[in-house]
Design a protein around this motif. Structure first.
Motif, short mmCIF file in Angstrom:
data_model
loop_
_atom_site.label_atom_id
_atom_site.label_comp_id
_atom_site.label_asym_id
_atom_site.label_seq_id
_atom_site.Cartn_x
_atom_site.Cartn_y
_atom_site.Cartn_z
N LYS A 106 0.84 -1.21 0.00
CA LYS A 106 0.00 0.00 0.00
C LYS A 106 0.86 1.25 0.00
CE LYS A 106 -3.74 2.39 2.33
NZ LYS A 106 -4.81 2.27 3.32
N TYR A 107 1.87 1.29 0.87
CA TYR A 107 2.68 2.50 0.94
C TYR A 107 3.63 2.64 -0.24
CZ TYR A 107 0.40 3.77 5.15
OH TYR A 107 -0.59 4.15 6.03
N LEU A 108 4.01 1.55 -0.85
CA LEU A 108 4.78 1.65 -2.09
C LEU A 108 3.90 2.26 -3.18
CD1 LEU A 108 7.29 1.18 -3.76
CD2 LEU A 108 6.58 -1.20 -4.07
N ARG A 109 2.65 1.78 -3.27
CA ARG A 109 1.72 2.36 -4.25
C ARG A 109 1.54 3.85 -4.01
NH1 ARG A 109 -3.35 4.04 -3.93
NH2 ARG A 109 -3.94 2.90 -2.05
N LEU A 110 1.32 4.22 -2.74
CA LEU A 110 1.13 5.63 -2.42
C LEU A 110 2.39 6.45 -2.70
CD1 LEU A 110 -0.90 5.24 0.90
CD2 LEU A 110 -1.76 6.09 -1.30
N SER A 111 3.56 5.87 -2.44
CA SER A 111 4.80 6.61 -2.63
C SER A 111 5.10 6.91 -4.09
CB SER A 111 5.98 5.89 -1.98
OG SER A 111 6.40 4.80 -2.77
N VAL A 112 4.58 6.09 -4.99
CA VAL A 112 4.77 6.39 -6.41
C VAL A 112 3.59 7.15 -6.99
CG1 VAL A 112 6.43 4.53 -6.82
CG2 VAL A 112 4.01 4.12 -7.25
N GLY A 113 2.56 7.37 -6.18
CA GLY A 113 1.45 8.23 -6.59
C GLY A 113 0.42 7.59 -7.49
N LEU A 114 0.20 6.28 -7.33
CA LEU A 114 -0.77 5.59 -8.17
C LEU A 114 -2.03 5.23 -7.40
CD1 LEU A 114 1.54 3.17 -10.18
CD2 LEU A 114 0.60 5.37 -10.91
N THR A 115 -3.13 5.13 -8.13
CA THR A 115 -4.39 4.69 -7.54
C THR A 115 -4.45 3.16 -7.59
OG1 THR A 115 -5.58 4.65 -9.64
CG2 THR A 115 -5.57 6.76 -8.42
N PRO A 116 -5.34 2.55 -6.80
CA PRO A 116 -5.52 1.10 -6.91
C PRO A 116 -5.88 0.67 -8.34
CG PRO A 116 -6.53 1.88 -4.89
CD PRO A 116 -6.11 3.11 -5.67
N ALA A 117 -6.68 1.48 -9.03
CA ALA A 117 -7.06 1.14 -10.41
C ALA A 117 -5.84 1.11 -11.33
CB ALA A 117 -8.10 2.13 -10.92
N GLN A 118 -4.92 2.05 -11.16
CA GLN A 118 -3.72 2.07 -12.00
C GLN A 118 -2.82 0.87 -11.71
OE1 GLN A 118 -2.80 6.10 -10.77
NE2 GLN A 118 -2.96 6.80 -12.90
N VAL A 119 -2.70 0.51 -10.44
CA VAL A 119 -1.91 -0.68 -10.09
C VAL A 119 -2.56 -1.92 -10.69
CG1 VAL A 119 -1.08 -2.14 -8.20
CG2 VAL A 119 -0.91 0.34 -8.02
N ALA A 120 -3.87 -1.97 -10.63
CA ALA A 120 -4.59 -3.11 -11.21
C ALA A 120 -4.29 -3.23 -12.70
CB ALA A 120 -6.09 -2.96 -10.97
N GLU A 121 -4.32 -2.10 -13.40
CA GLU A 121 -4.05 -2.12 -14.83
C GLU A 121 -2.62 -2.57 -15.11
OE1 GLU A 121 -3.88 1.03 -18.51
OE2 GLU A 121 -5.29 1.42 -16.89
N LEU A 122 -1.65 -2.05 -14.35
CA LEU A 122 -0.25 -2.41 -14.54
C LEU A 122 0.02 -3.88 -14.23
CD1 LEU A 122 1.54 0.66 -12.93
CD2 LEU A 122 1.62 0.01 -15.34
N SER A 123 -0.71 -4.44 -13.28
CA SER A 123 -0.44 -5.81 -12.83
C SER A 123 -1.44 -6.82 -13.38
CB SER A 123 -0.44 -5.86 -11.30
OG SER A 123 -1.70 -5.51 -10.80
N LYS A 124 -2.28 -6.37 -14.31
CA LYS A 124 -3.27 -7.26 -14.93
C LYS A 124 -4.15 -7.95 -13.88
CE LYS A 124 -0.27 -8.01 -18.94
NZ LYS A 124 0.15 -6.68 -18.96
N ALA A 125 -4.59 -7.16 -12.94
CA ALA A 125 -5.47 -7.64 -11.87
C ALA A 125 -6.68 -6.73 -11.83
CB ALA A 125 -4.72 -7.59 -10.53
N THR A 126 -7.53 -6.91 -10.83
CA THR A 126 -8.67 -6.02 -10.67
C THR A 126 -8.38 -5.05 -9.53
OG1 THR A 126 -9.78 -7.39 -9.03
CG2 THR A 126 -10.24 -7.87 -11.37
N GLU A 127 -9.13 -3.98 -9.51
CA GLU A 127 -8.99 -3.01 -8.42
C GLU A 127 -9.34 -3.69 -7.09
OE1 GLU A 127 -10.38 1.52 -7.25
OE2 GLU A 127 -10.98 0.68 -9.19
N GLU A 128 -10.30 -4.59 -7.12
CA GLU A 128 -10.68 -5.33 -5.89
C GLU A 128 -9.51 -6.17 -5.40
OE1 GLU A 128 -12.65 -5.26 -8.74
OE2 GLU A 128 -14.03 -3.79 -7.88
N ASP A 129 -8.75 -6.77 -6.34
CA ASP A 129 -7.56 -7.54 -5.95
C ASP A 129 -6.56 -6.64 -5.23
OD1 ASP A 129 -8.43 -9.96 -7.07
OD2 ASP A 129 -7.42 -9.55 -9.00
N VAL A 130 -6.32 -5.46 -5.80
CA VAL A 130 -5.34 -4.53 -5.20
C VAL A 130 -5.78 -4.15 -3.79
CG1 VAL A 130 -4.26 -2.24 -5.39
CG2 VAL A 130 -4.59 -3.64 -7.45
N LEU A 131 -7.05 -3.82 -3.63
CA LEU A 131 -7.56 -3.46 -2.30
C LEU A 131 -7.47 -4.64 -1.33
CD1 LEU A 131 -10.59 -1.28 -3.42
CD2 LEU A 131 -8.38 -0.48 -2.53
N ALA A 132 -7.67 -5.85 -1.84
CA ALA A 132 -7.55 -7.05 -0.99
C ALA A 132 -6.09 -7.28 -0.58
CB ALA A 132 -8.11 -8.27 -1.71
#
Length: 166
Positions: A13-39
């Motif tokens: 979570k803090y790595l995501r925040l430190s690079v300034g991305l939303t859960p949706a952007q991480v999901a897109e980059l990692s080929k996952a869903t936003e729900e996966d990222v939040l989980a």
């Protein structure tokens, strides 16, 4: 010794925040869903290895850009001492993409470029004692400046425009 256990929920979570991305952007980059990222961030599911790898790569690219830029600023100031600089940041992905095709392979999202600029600002203040102001690009203002000065479109022209905004 055991293998690296990977990032835990709070670290991802803090790595995501430190690079300034939303859960949706991480999901897109990692080929996952936003729900996966939040989980992952809630500790309800193990963190995806791909997500961890992508975020760590992005963080490393940003850090290398910070180091290289700060080294360049330090060298410049040995020849030409200044204590104030301005950096252009981009308010939207479309504007960032239009003006920065050279960064799209390493920093494909405006948030990543702007995060790098923020980190450069902090590093310059702490290490080089240089004040950096982040200036959002005003496309129309920049175009008018370029026409008035007779400049072509370039990173140097944007930097000169940004300096006039201080």
């Amino acid at each position: 010794m055991s293998k690296n256990a990977g990032l835990n929920a709070i670290e991802i979570k803090y790595l995501r925040l430190s690079v300034g991305l939303t859960p949706a952007q991480v999901a897109e980059l990692s080929k996952a869903t936003e729900e996966d990222v939040l989980a992952w961030e809630a500790g309800e599911k193990p963190v995806s290895g791909l997500a961890e790898k992508k975020l760590l790569e992005i963080d490393e690219i940003i850090e290398m850009q910070v180091l290289n830029t700060c080294d360049g600023i330090e060298e410049l100031f040995k020849k030409e001492p200044k204590r104030r600089l301005s950096f252009v940041v981009y308010p939207t992905q479309a504007i960032y993409t239009q003006y920065n095709p050279e960064f799209l392979s390493s920093l494909p999202l405006t948030e990543l470029y702007n995060t790098a600029a923020w980190r450069i600002k902090k590093e310059c203040k702490l290490v080089l004692e240089v004040e950096v102001t982040l200036v959002p690009l005003d496309v129309e203002g920049y175009k008018a400046y370029r026409e008035k000065e007779g400049f072509k479109e370039s990173r140097e022209s944007r930097a000169k425009w940004a300096a006039t905004q201080l």
